[in-house]
Write a protein that holds these residues in place. Structure first.
Motif, PDB file in Angstrom:
ATOM      1  N   GLN A  12       0.820  -1.210   0.000  1.00  0.00           N
ATOM      2  CA  GLN A  12       0.000   0.000   0.000  1.00  0.00           C
ATOM      3  C   GLN A  12       0.857   1.265   0.000  1.00  0.00           C
ATOM      4  OE1 GLN A  12      -2.360   0.547   3.543  1.00  0.00           O
ATOM      5  NE2 GLN A  12      -2.984   2.625   2.976  1.00  0.00           N
ATOM      6  N   TRP A 168      -4.440   6.445   2.839  1.00  0.00           N
ATOM      7  CA  TRP A 168      -5.576   6.189   1.931  1.00  0.00           C
ATOM      8  C   TRP A 168      -6.124   7.507   1.381  1.00  0.00           C
ATOM      9  CZ3 TRP A 168      -6.133   1.695  -0.088  1.00  0.00           C
ATOM     10  CH2 TRP A 168      -5.915   0.519   0.633  1.00  0.00           C
ATOM     11  N   ILE A 183      -5.238   0.101  -5.288  1.00  0.00           N
ATOM     12  CA  ILE A 183      -4.329  -0.217  -4.181  1.00  0.00           C
ATOM     13  C   ILE A 183      -4.993  -1.175  -3.206  1.00  0.00           C
ATOM     14  CG2 ILE A 183      -3.085   0.775  -2.215  1.00  0.00           C
ATOM     15  CD1 ILE A 183      -2.671   3.304  -3.900  1.00  0.00           C
ATOM     16  N   ARG A 184      -6.261  -0.967  -2.918  1.00  0.00           N
ATOM     17  CA  ARG A 184      -6.967  -1.858  -1.989  1.00  0.00           C
ATOM     18  C   ARG A 184      -6.982  -3.290  -2.522  1.00  0.00           C
ATOM     19  NH1 ARG A 184     -11.138  -4.850  -1.037  1.00  0.00           N
ATOM     20  NH2 ARG A 184     -11.744  -4.708  -3.233  1.00  0.00           N
ATOM     21  N   SER A 187      -2.618  -4.372  -4.060  1.00  0.00           N
ATOM     22  CA  SER A 187      -1.360  -4.295  -3.307  1.00  0.00           C
ATOM     23  C   SER A 187      -1.322  -5.377  -2.230  1.00  0.00           C
ATOM     24  CB  SER A 187      -1.190  -2.906  -2.679  1.00  0.00           C
ATOM     25  OG  SER A 187      -2.162  -2.681  -1.680  1.00  0.00           O
ATOM     26  N   ARG A 213      -3.190  -2.077   8.442  1.00  0.00           N
ATOM     27  CA  ARG A 213      -3.933  -1.765   7.213  1.00  0.00           C
ATOM     28  C   ARG A 213      -5.434  -1.773   7.474  1.00  0.00           C
ATOM     29  NH1 ARG A 213      -2.427  -3.540   1.106  1.00  0.00           N
ATOM     30  NH2 ARG A 213      -4.483  -3.467   0.171  1.00  0.00           N
TER      31      ARG A 213
END
Length: 226
Positions: A12, A168, A183-184, A187, A213
């Motif tokens: 991330q 984020w 990315i969610r 990654s 995370r």
């Protein structure tokens, strides 16, 4: 040339740093490390993320193999051992010297390729207490690298004072909902290399990286709901 080399693990933080660099520099290259990590699956996430952030500014990708870190051993990131605190209070996921070694190799590669700017996702706000993530460490290392190689490299750490929720939010500012979702979904942060599905992405759901995370995602989405 206004060029940057991003330390790009496939996680991330480094994915957000890549988006950050693409907004600021005319030419951006990426560098990953295969050091015998248990979560080597992160390396396979890198190309998907690069494709999702495709840009005329995005240049070559590099991977360097540093098996010496695994040979030294003693870390739950490179050996099948339970993640726990060491006697000195640091988690045994700490790989001594890892960021120092990564940045030294990155600086050498950047010097060879005529790149002045290095970008890393190190963070002193939401981290496990790793001493090689601290701002003071990295400022000192920048000075040492430039002295030792007669260069004028600049080390950028855009996440240094951001927690995971703020990371984020930075991704959202840089690329909107599409980048956040990339990315969610693509990654990888989990120390154990697990790819179980969760609202915040993929992982085992209980290691320190997954916990950070998950809590960051919860705080980020809670703010959106309000």
């Amino acid at each position: 040339m206004n060029a940057a080399l991003v330390l790009f693990s496939g996680g991330q933080d480094s994915a957000t740093c890549l988006a950050w660099a693409l907004e600021r520099f005319e030419h951006v290259e990426t560098l990953g490390f295969d050091y015998g990590q248990r979560h080597v699956v992160e390396l396979s996430c890198r190309e998907v993320l690069r494709r999702g952030m495709a840009s005329p500014r995005l240049g070559a990708d590099h991977t360097l193999h540093i098996p010496t870190l695994a040979e030294i051993g003693g870390s739950s990131l490179t050996e099948a051992r339970e993640i726990a605190l060491r006697e000195d209070g640091l988690p045994n996921s700490f790989v001594p010297g890892r960021n120092l070694i990564f940045l030294t190799f990155a600086a050498a590669l950047a010097a060879r390729r005529g790149i002045r700017h290095l970008v890393g996702g190190m963070c002193e706000t939401d981290y496990s207490g790793y001493p090689d993530c601290r701002d003071d460490t990295l400022k000192s290392l920048q000075a040492t690298l430039n002295l030792g190689m007669a260069t004028r490299l600049v080390l950028h750490t855009p996440l240094m004072w951001l927690d995971k929720a703020a990371t984020w939010r930075l991704a959202e500012r840089l690329g909107g909902a599409a980048l956040v979702e990339l990315i969610r979904a693509e990654s990888h942060s989990c120390y154990l290399g697990a790819r179980d599905s969760h609202p915040w992405g993929h992982g085992c759901g209980h290691c320190p990286a997954c916990d950070l995370r998950a809590r960051g995602w919860q705080a980020y989405t809670a703010r959106h709901e309000h």
